[in-house]
Design a protein around this motif. Sequence first.
Motif, PDB file in Angstrom:
ATOM      1  N   ILE A  87      15.875  14.872  -2.066  1.00  0.00           N
ATOM      2  CA  ILE A  87      16.001  16.046  -2.941  1.00  0.00           C
ATOM      3  C   ILE A  87      14.784  16.189  -3.851  1.00  0.00           C
ATOM      4  O   ILE A  87      14.239  17.288  -4.027  1.00  0.00           O
ATOM      5  CB  ILE A  87      17.285  15.962  -3.790  1.00  0.00           C
ATOM      6  CG1 ILE A  87      18.524  16.140  -2.901  1.00  0.00           C
ATOM      7  CG2 ILE A  87      17.276  17.017  -4.906  1.00  0.00           C
ATOM      8  CD1 ILE A  87      19.837  15.924  -3.626  1.00  0.00           C
ATOM      9  N   PHE A  88      14.344  15.060  -4.433  1.00  0.00           N
ATOM     10  CA  PHE A  88      13.267  15.109  -5.418  1.00  0.00           C
ATOM     11  C   PHE A  88      11.900  14.727  -4.843  1.00  0.00           C
ATOM     12  O   PHE A  88      10.955  14.447  -5.585  1.00  0.00           O
ATOM     13  CB  PHE A  88      13.621  14.209  -6.609  1.00  0.00           C
ATOM     14  CG  PHE A  88      14.842  14.677  -7.351  1.00  0.00           C
ATOM     15  CD1 PHE A  88      14.772  15.760  -8.209  1.00  0.00           C
ATOM     16  CD2 PHE A  88      16.065  14.048  -7.164  1.00  0.00           C
ATOM     17  CE1 PHE A  88      15.899  16.204  -8.884  1.00  0.00           C
ATOM     18  CE2 PHE A  88      17.211  14.478  -7.831  1.00  0.00           C
ATOM     19  CZ  PHE A  88      17.127  15.571  -8.698  1.00  0.00           C
ATOM     20  N   LYS A  89      11.819  14.703  -3.518  1.00  0.00           N
ATOM     21  CA  LYS A  89      10.541  14.541  -2.802  1.00  0.00           C
ATOM     22  C   LYS A  89       9.835  13.219  -3.101  1.00  0.00           C
ATOM     23  O   LYS A  89       8.604  13.160  -3.213  1.00  0.00           O
ATOM     24  CB  LYS A  89       9.587  15.708  -3.123  1.00  0.00           C
ATOM     25  CG  LYS A  89      10.192  17.098  -2.947  1.00  0.00           C
ATOM     26  CD  LYS A  89      10.647  17.331  -1.517  1.00  0.00           C
ATOM     27  CE  LYS A  89      11.188  18.759  -1.347  1.00  0.00           C
ATOM     28  NZ  LYS A  89      11.751  18.982   0.018  1.00  0.00           N
ATOM     29  N   THR A  90      10.589  12.158  -3.228  1.00  0.00           N
ATOM     30  CA  THR A  90       9.977  10.838  -3.389  1.00  0.00           C
ATOM     31  C   THR A  90      10.201   9.979  -2.142  1.00  0.00           C
ATOM     32  O   THR A  90      10.017   8.772  -2.170  1.00  0.00           O
ATOM     33  CB  THR A  90      10.542  10.113  -4.632  1.00  0.00           C
ATOM     34  OG1 THR A  90      11.981  10.114  -4.580  1.00  0.00           O
ATOM     35  CG2 THR A  90      10.088  10.779  -5.916  1.00  0.00           C
ATOM     36  N   ASN A  91      10.642  10.629  -1.061  1.00  0.00           N
ATOM     37  CA  ASN A  91      10.860   9.915   0.201  1.00  0.00           C
ATOM     38  C   ASN A  91       9.526   9.697   0.912  1.00  0.00           C
ATOM     39  O   ASN A  91       8.610  10.522   0.830  1.00  0.00           O
ATOM     40  CB  ASN A  91      11.812  10.692   1.100  1.00  0.00           C
ATOM     41  CG  ASN A  91      11.285  12.080   1.441  1.00  0.00           C
ATOM     42  OD1 ASN A  91      11.138  12.913   0.548  1.00  0.00           O
ATOM     43  ND2 ASN A  91      10.996  12.334   2.715  1.00  0.00           N
ATOM     44  N   TYR A  92       9.424   8.576   1.613  1.00  0.00           N
ATOM     45  CA  TYR A  92       8.170   8.230   2.297  1.00  0.00           C
ATOM     46  C   TYR A  92       8.447   7.218   3.396  1.00  0.00           C
ATOM     47  O   TYR A  92       8.771   6.060   3.138  1.00  0.00           O
ATOM     48  CB  TYR A  92       7.169   7.660   1.294  1.00  0.00           C
ATOM     49  CG  TYR A  92       5.833   7.247   1.884  1.00  0.00           C
ATOM     50  CD1 TYR A  92       4.887   8.208   2.266  1.00  0.00           C
ATOM     51  CD2 TYR A  92       5.504   5.901   2.039  1.00  0.00           C
ATOM     52  CE1 TYR A  92       3.651   7.838   2.790  1.00  0.00           C
ATOM     53  CE2 TYR A  92       4.269   5.515   2.553  1.00  0.00           C
ATOM     54  CZ  TYR A  92       3.354   6.490   2.930  1.00  0.00           C
ATOM     55  OH  TYR A  92       2.120   6.124   3.446  1.00  0.00           O
ATOM     56  N   ILE A  93       8.378   7.673   4.659  1.00  0.00           N
ATOM     57  CA  ILE A  93       8.523   6.785   5.813  1.00  0.00           C
ATOM     58  C   ILE A  93       7.495   7.245   6.847  1.00  0.00           C
ATOM     59  O   ILE A  93       7.828   7.952   7.802  1.00  0.00           O
ATOM     60  CB  ILE A  93       9.943   6.835   6.416  1.00  0.00           C
ATOM     61  CG1 ILE A  93      10.999   6.675   5.328  1.00  0.00           C
ATOM     62  CG2 ILE A  93      10.118   5.750   7.489  1.00  0.00           C
ATOM     63  CD1 ILE A  93      12.417   6.831   5.815  1.00  0.00           C
ATOM     64  N   PRO A  94       6.222   6.871   6.678  1.00  0.00           N
ATOM     65  CA  PRO A  94       5.159   7.377   7.556  1.00  0.00           C
ATOM     66  C   PRO A  94       5.183   6.794   8.965  1.00  0.00           C
ATOM     67  O   PRO A  94       4.668   7.401   9.906  1.00  0.00           O
ATOM     68  CB  PRO A  94       3.888   6.975   6.824  1.00  0.00           C
ATOM     69  CG  PRO A  94       4.274   5.742   6.077  1.00  0.00           C
ATOM     70  CD  PRO A  94       5.697   5.970   5.651  1.00  0.00           C
ATOM     71  N   THR A 141       0.850  -1.192   0.000  1.00  0.00           N
ATOM     72  CA  THR A 141       0.000   0.000   0.000  1.00  0.00           C
ATOM     73  C   THR A 141       0.883   1.239   0.000  1.00  0.00           C
ATOM     74  O   THR A 141       1.675   1.443   0.925  1.00  0.00           O
ATOM     75  CB  THR A 141      -0.911   0.027   1.230  1.00  0.00           C
ATOM     76  OG1 THR A 141      -1.693  -1.168   1.271  1.00  0.00           O
ATOM     77  CG2 THR A 141      -1.828   1.236   1.193  1.00  0.00           C
ATOM     78  N   LEU A 142       0.762   2.065  -1.035  1.00  0.00           N
ATOM     79  CA  LEU A 142       1.627   3.237  -1.193  1.00  0.00           C
ATOM     80  C   LEU A 142       0.803   4.481  -1.523  1.00  0.00           C
ATOM     81  O   LEU A 142      -0.299   4.377  -2.070  1.00  0.00           O
ATOM     82  CB  LEU A 142       2.647   2.988  -2.314  1.00  0.00           C
ATOM     83  CG  LEU A 142       3.717   1.933  -2.041  1.00  0.00           C
ATOM     84  CD1 LEU A 142       4.487   1.607  -3.303  1.00  0.00           C
ATOM     85  CD2 LEU A 142       4.667   2.428  -0.963  1.00  0.00           C
ATOM     86  N   PRO A 143       1.341   5.654  -1.210  1.00  0.00           N
ATOM     87  CA  PRO A 143       0.612   6.905  -1.487  1.00  0.00           C
ATOM     88  C   PRO A 143       0.721   7.341  -2.945  1.00  0.00           C
ATOM     89  O   PRO A 143       0.037   8.255  -3.374  1.00  0.00           O
ATOM     90  CB  PRO A 143       1.319   7.913  -0.578  1.00  0.00           C
ATOM     91  CG  PRO A 143       2.731   7.423  -0.529  1.00  0.00           C
ATOM     92  CD  PRO A 143       2.616   5.913  -0.518  1.00  0.00           C
ATOM     93  N   SER A 144       1.607   6.709  -3.680  1.00  0.00           N
ATOM     94  CA  SER A 144       1.831   7.085  -5.072  1.00  0.00           C
ATOM     95  C   SER A 144       1.665   5.869  -5.970  1.00  0.00           C
ATOM     96  O   SER A 144       2.100   4.762  -5.630  1.00  0.00           O
ATOM     97  CB  SER A 144       3.243   7.661  -5.245  1.00  0.00           C
ATOM     98  OG  SER A 144       3.578   7.787  -6.612  1.00  0.00           O
ATOM     99  N   LYS A 145       1.045   6.075  -7.114  1.00  0.00           N
ATOM    100  CA  LYS A 145       0.814   4.988  -8.062  1.00  0.00           C
ATOM    101  C   LYS A 145       2.118   4.343  -8.503  1.00  0.00           C
ATOM    102  O   LYS A 145       2.195   3.123  -8.721  1.00  0.00           O
ATOM    103  CB  LYS A 145       0.064   5.532  -9.279  1.00  0.00           C
ATOM    104  CG  LYS A 145      -0.122   4.524 -10.403  1.00  0.00           C
ATOM    105  CD  LYS A 145      -0.817   5.164 -11.597  1.00  0.00           C
ATOM    106  CE  LYS A 145      -0.950   4.178 -12.749  1.00  0.00           C
ATOM    107  NZ  LYS A 145      -1.590   4.816 -13.938  1.00  0.00           N
ATOM    108  N   TYR A 146       3.170   5.152  -8.623  1.00  0.00           N
ATOM    109  CA  TYR A 146       4.429   4.647  -9.168  1.00  0.00           C
ATOM    110  C   TYR A 146       5.474   4.294  -8.113  1.00  0.00           C
ATOM    111  O   TYR A 146       6.582   3.904  -8.448  1.00  0.00           O
ATOM    112  CB  TYR A 146       5.008   5.674 -10.143  1.00  0.00           C
ATOM    113  CG  TYR A 146       4.113   5.933 -11.333  1.00  0.00           C
ATOM    114  CD1 TYR A 146       3.815   4.919 -12.244  1.00  0.00           C
ATOM    115  CD2 TYR A 146       3.534   7.181 -11.529  1.00  0.00           C
ATOM    116  CE1 TYR A 146       2.980   5.146 -13.331  1.00  0.00           C
ATOM    117  CE2 TYR A 146       2.702   7.417 -12.614  1.00  0.00           C
ATOM    118  CZ  TYR A 146       2.433   6.405 -13.508  1.00  0.00           C
ATOM    119  OH  TYR A 146       1.610   6.625 -14.575  1.00  0.00           O
ATOM    120  N   GLY A 147       5.122   4.444  -6.846  1.00  0.00           N
ATOM    121  CA  GLY A 147       6.054   4.031  -5.815  1.00  0.00           C
ATOM    122  C   GLY A 147       6.791   5.187  -5.147  1.00  0.00           C
ATOM    123  O   GLY A 147       6.641   6.358  -5.520  1.00  0.00           O
TER     124      GLY A 147
END
Length: 295
Positions: free
Chosen positions: A256-263, A237-243
Amino acid sequence: MNIEKYIDIIKNSYVGYWNYIQQEILLQTNWVNYFYGLILISLVVWVLEIIFPWRKNQSIFRKGFWLDIFYMFFNFFLLNLIVLIALSNTVAQFFNDALSVVGLTLNSFQLFEVNTLPKPISLLVFFVITDFVQWNIHKLLHKVNFLWSFHKVHHSIKEMGFAGHLRYHWMEPIVYKSLLYIPLAIIGGFNVEDVAIVHFSALTIGHLNHANLGWDYGFLKYVFNNPKMHIWHHSKTLPSKYGVNFGISLSIWDYIFKTNYIPSEGKNIELGFEGDEGFPKTFIEQELFPIQKKD
């Protein structure tokens, strides 16, 4: 086009790599030994998993362990023998021949020789550039449907462990090697030892990222990819379709490019992808899956 030249390249690639593998196994090479290097790094990280398990209820021989061990040796050695070395050498020659038609050589693209820099700096430049290119390639594997069908093999992992690092479809290294060719040509001048140092560094970090370890390296988590970050890349389960969290060795690109995700901690999240219940469980079926006609 000189067909005989390409046939000789393919033949010599097979013979040369087969002889090289035999020399590695028999310890007839120098310290740059990928065969025993892989075994040593794998054993060290596996021991760390056993001593410091993050998910204490996960078996030492976790789900998919033996399949991943097979993938590890197949992708690291047999795949090179079957196709990659011959293909790589042939493509390199074809590329050089194509450039010569318009009066160019590979050196025409070279901006500088990395080995003219002090050794620590040259290794750092080589490591950072290759990692950034691979970070972008990794995003492509998620965003392009055709490539994602191959990358699903890697995301079929249901329990994280060091050997899962090298569970991937044989098409992936072809994509990586092809797209890395030009960037590496631009910074030419690196030698076998440089490649080995960067390769073993990336291998170790990759093993640790997939290991059953609850580490994030403190403030270094903003620089280096780590198990607590990478497990979210494998989340079902991810917040973005592409990961998210596309880092290979370095996490800095994601920040840097805002694709980090550690909720949250992520220790017990479900891994995989939507519809993975019907994904094949055996090596041959997984290799054939992307090219089979879907209903």
